[in-house]
Design a protein around this motif. Structure first.
Motif: not given
Length: 213
Positions: A70-77, A130-136, A153-156, A167-173
């Motif tokens: 469920h994580f895209d590690f290559p993209k995160m890298t 705007g780039n078609k990602d989704v943030t939950i 927030d979880y950016r997918m 990406d994972v954004l705890p408290e917006g970070v």
């Protein structure tokens, strides 16, 4: 060097601990599909955490497998390396991805031990970017969470129709931006050639510490 704050550790550790939610996911089919993917991870994770027959190492191994799905590690890298990516060969990028993944596993794996089943999870709306990602957005309270709760927030992003966390954004970070700044610090001080070795040494030290504890 501590890459992430304590709240980020709890946030990522609880990524897949969300319970069923009646919250509405706006943003059309994309947001709904992203949320459905996260919900699948939730169901798989809770089944493992609630399986009392599993030993700790076996449980962590299964949880890591879910994260890999469920994580895209290559993209995160790619996002973490930023402009430094062009200075690494393809083989070095692959090696960095493995060390990065190991870092996350060592940093957050032990946090699953704090799971009590008393955490309250609220899943908010899915927001189409705007780039078609989704943030939950989620909020975790009770149980092992801090008294005032944790907002995450979880950016997918869709990869061939499969929605994966980038990406994972705890408290917006942003976790990715946080780690990227640390990577740049290593490159600036030691050079890109020492980047992988430095991360490898830190992973080895952390693994040794975990065994001793």
């Amino acid at each position: 060097m501590r890459i992430f704050p304590n709240r980020a550790a709890l946030a990522l550790a609880l990524l897949l601990l969300a319970g069923p939610s009646g919250a509405r996911a706006d943003g059309g089919a994309a947001a709904a599909a992203a949320k459905a993917s996260l919900q699948q991870a939730v169901d798989e994770t809770l089944a493992i955490l609630n399986d009392k027959s599993l030993e700790r190492d076996a449980r962590l191994h299964k949880l890591e497998g879910i994260a890999l799905d469920h994580f895209d590690f290559p993209k995160m890298t790619q996002l973490v390396l930023g402009k430094n990516r062009s200075q690494l060969s393809e083989a070095q990028q692959t090696e960095f991805t493995e060390e990065f993944r190991e870092h996350l596993s060592l940093t957050y794996g032990k946090q699953f031990d704090k799971y009590t089943s008393n955490e309250k999870i609220e899943i908010g709306d899915g927001r189409l970017e705007g780039n078609k990602d989704v943030t939950i957005r989620m909020r975790i309270s009770g149980g092992s969470a801090p008294a005032d709760g944790v907002r995450i927030d979880y950016r997918m992003r869709s990869d061939g129709g499969k929605w994966l966390v980038i990406d994972v954004l705890p408290e917006g970070v942003s976790m990715v931006q946080n780690f990227r700044s640390q990577v740049q610090e290593i490159v600036t001080q030691k050079g890109v050639g020492q980047l992988i070795q430095t991360l490898h040494e830190k992973n080895a030290a952390r693994a040794q510490s975990a065994k001793a504890s």
